[in-house]
Design a protein around this motif. Sequence first.
Motif, PDB file in Angstrom:
ATOM      1  N   THR A 232       0.837  -1.198   0.000  1.00 57.38           N
ATOM      2  CA  THR A 232       0.000   0.000   0.000  1.00 57.38           C
ATOM      3  C   THR A 232       0.875   1.252   0.000  1.00 57.38           C
ATOM      4  O   THR A 232       0.530   2.264  -0.615  1.00 57.38           O
TER       5      THR A 232
ATOM      6  N   VAL B  80       2.687   1.531  -3.638  1.00 60.73           N
ATOM      7  CA  VAL B  80       1.831   1.913  -4.774  1.00 60.73           C
ATOM      8  C   VAL B  80       1.598   3.432  -4.837  1.00 60.73           C
ATOM      9  O   VAL B  80       1.002   3.942  -5.772  1.00 60.73           O
ATOM     10  N   LYS B  81       2.137   4.128  -3.837  1.00 65.96           N
ATOM     11  CA  LYS B  81       2.123   5.602  -3.928  1.00 65.96           C
ATOM     12  C   LYS B  81       3.037   6.063  -5.067  1.00 65.96           C
ATOM     13  O   LYS B  81       2.956   7.201  -5.513  1.00 65.96           O
TER      14      LYS B  81
ATOM     15  N   GLU C 221      -6.347   8.750  -4.503  1.00 64.40           N
ATOM     16  CA  GLU C 221      -6.003   7.637  -3.617  1.00 64.40           C
ATOM     17  C   GLU C 221      -6.131   6.314  -4.392  1.00 64.40           C
ATOM     18  O   GLU C 221      -7.067   6.121  -5.177  1.00 64.40           O
ATOM     19  N   TYR C 222      -5.202   5.402  -4.146  1.00 60.99           N
ATOM     20  CA  TYR C 222      -5.151   4.120  -4.857  1.00 60.99           C
ATOM     21  C   TYR C 222      -6.484   3.351  -4.785  1.00 60.99           C
ATOM     22  O   TYR C 222      -6.873   2.645  -5.723  1.00 60.99           O
TER      23      TYR C 222
ATOM     24  N   SER D 265      -8.504   3.410  -7.781  1.00 65.07           N
ATOM     25  CA  SER D 265      -8.055   2.559  -8.885  1.00 65.07           C
ATOM     26  C   SER D 265      -8.671   1.166  -8.732  1.00 65.07           C
ATOM     27  O   SER D 265      -9.193   0.585  -9.689  1.00 65.07           O
TER      28      SER D 265
ATOM     29  N   GLU E 296      -2.767   2.539 -12.711  1.00 66.89           N
ATOM     30  CA  GLU E 296      -2.179   2.960 -11.422  1.00 66.89           C
ATOM     31  C   GLU E 296      -1.224   1.930 -10.833  1.00 66.89           C
ATOM     32  O   GLU E 296      -0.238   2.265 -10.182  1.00 66.89           O
ATOM     33  N   GLU E 297      -1.573   0.667 -11.054  1.00 66.94           N
ATOM     34  CA  GLU E 297      -0.849  -0.421 -10.411  1.00 66.94           C
ATOM     35  C   GLU E 297       0.646  -0.424 -10.766  1.00 66.94           C
ATOM     36  O   GLU E 297       1.471  -0.943 -10.016  1.00 66.94           O
TER      37      GLU E 297
ATOM     38  N   LYS F 164       2.614   1.783 -10.486  1.00 61.53           N
ATOM     39  CA  LYS F 164       3.418   2.694  -9.672  1.00 61.53           C
ATOM     40  C   LYS F 164       4.373   1.989  -8.716  1.00 61.53           C
ATOM     41  O   LYS F 164       5.442   2.505  -8.425  1.00 61.53           O
ATOM     42  N   TRP F 165       3.977   0.813  -8.204  1.00 64.94           N
ATOM     43  CA  TRP F 165       4.892   0.191  -7.236  1.00 64.94           C
ATOM     44  C   TRP F 165       6.175  -0.299  -7.889  1.00 64.94           C
ATOM     45  O   TRP F 165       7.159  -0.594  -7.202  1.00 64.94           O
TER      46      TRP F 165
END
Length: 553
Positions: free
Chosen positions: A307, A310-311, A386-387, A390, A402-403, A405-406
């Motif tokens: 969590t 994934v920012k 905010e994730y 998504s 979005e995913e 991002k991690w």
Amino acid sequence: SDTTPLQRGLPIPQGISKDAFLSAVNELRNSLGAEHVQLNDKEIKNGWYMESPNTHDMMPLFDTEEFIASAVVYPGSVEDVKTIVRWANKHLIPLFPISIGRNLGYGGSAPRVRGSVTIDLGRRMNRILNINADDFTCLVEPGVTFYALHEELVKRGLDDKMWIDTPDLGGGSVMGNTLDRGVGYTPYGDHWACHSGLEVVLPGVGEVGDVRVLRTGMGALDVGGEKTWQCFPYGFGPYNDGIFSQSNFGIVTKLGMTLMPNPGGFESFMYTFPKESDLAPLIEIIRPLRISNILENVAQLRHGLQTLSVKGHPRTKYFDGSGPMPEEIVRKHLRETATGECAWVYYGMSYGPAHIRRYKLDIIDKEFHRISGCKRIDPSTLPADEYFWSRDRIASGTPDLEELKWVNWMPNGSHIAFSPVSPIRGKDAENLFELARKRHADAGIDLMPAFCVGLREMHLIVEIVFDAEDVGMKKRAEKCLRDMIDDAAKLGYGEYRTHLALMDQVAGTYNWNDNALMKFNNTLKDALDPNGILAPGRCGIWPKRYRNRGWEL
Ligand code: FAD
């Protein structure tokens, strides 16, 4: 994007001279049109996800030029695919089919055998052949992405009536993802279970030089098969579709897929749980709720670190020490996020009109609160970026990115997945979490697990994020993965899917009764592809010409 010249030159497949290979390529150019056959003799080019290369893995675990294509061909029709198969049999050149080639984490678009000719099916064969708004089904060619299918529903004004199911990233193909038995997050998340009907070009050439094309299920009817091809997957006789998934037995040119009716409303929810030791009791709570469909989608139970990652910030923003990031640092930074300090986050969705959702959400709320310290995060308090939102889009059939991002967690961010299957049991979740933790600690790598809970099983997905330019880290990542696969196998857990580099190892764990399953696969392979031209080594299945000759890893 970045470009570097090839260090090892044109990757010619083993067993053929350079002159013979180039002359064969010219022959193929003459048959298909020169513009549809490209030699890979100049450079390695990587872009971002939506510009992913079709010649190699942009997230390589080994040297980029190890699993790499010698050429890429772009068929425009089933006839072209047949021409390519005939050509490969004549010259004994290995082929590797991709639909889009965004199989990141599992090998991207790379072939298993260096110098294979990649068939990029998706570039030109990318039509949505049918959307049946009465039956809620569609028929697609290889290049139809989740985005394209969704956009077509919107264009036809059908998006309010029916949904697609998308994995976490929408840029992959419906066909490639389904054939690799990928997952999405609506109640239609088991893509393989939701498909109906395939058209397949077989790799062998018969005695008179013919290449065979077959349709499975109702599509095999001589007349009118298309009426029920996407409605009833089985047809008559053996159910053959399975042998064309996670295999190298055929090149799929059409795929039928079911679409989900709009359930008449939806509502995402998110709960956090404070302690890592909450995992086992929580999984015990989830199982009966999932089996009885109170929890309706392939939801995700994610570790707090995922969590945080994934920012989209690099790990160094939070910690620049070596070894796994200490738990207190993860917690400290989570405290500043919308999720707050926690060990686990559950993302789910309830479907249907408000009064039906209320019934299910009340049960979930009561059951989850049996874990002390459980918190429901009110979505109305969450900002638009905010994730959570998504997950909300994905679980309601809208593709997203979005995913990705991690992956920024490391410089030159790449990843590889460990994906074992287990029963939905607290003890099993703990076993897998513990073995992953131990091996990550040994390897000095951050542990980012997520449990994806299906109807009667769960996949643990552990993403190892590594720096593709750091050879030492890649070695540690590979060792960590190989150790986890072995540890898991000893405890009775097997992977549902794996990276190209690990396919032999994973296939080797499915060896009950003196390897009966692989012997059966080998028999099929030798019968269907006697010259061994199609995707040698994929999923651990090697044709006779390669088997036990040192190709296995
Ligand atoms: P392709 O790469 O085209 O195909 C996959 C494989 O299937 C090919 O390598 C080939 O061997 C075979 N194949 C493809 N087409 C054919 C054909 N026509 N005939 C015969 N064989 C064929 N995956 C999930 O399932 N769920 C997720 O939630 C998910 N999340 C991800 C999140 C991130 C951040 C990343 C980076 C990846 C994720 N993935 C996930 C993995 C991957 O991105 C997707 O599965 C993706 O859809 C696969 O790529 P593709 O659809 O382009 O398939």
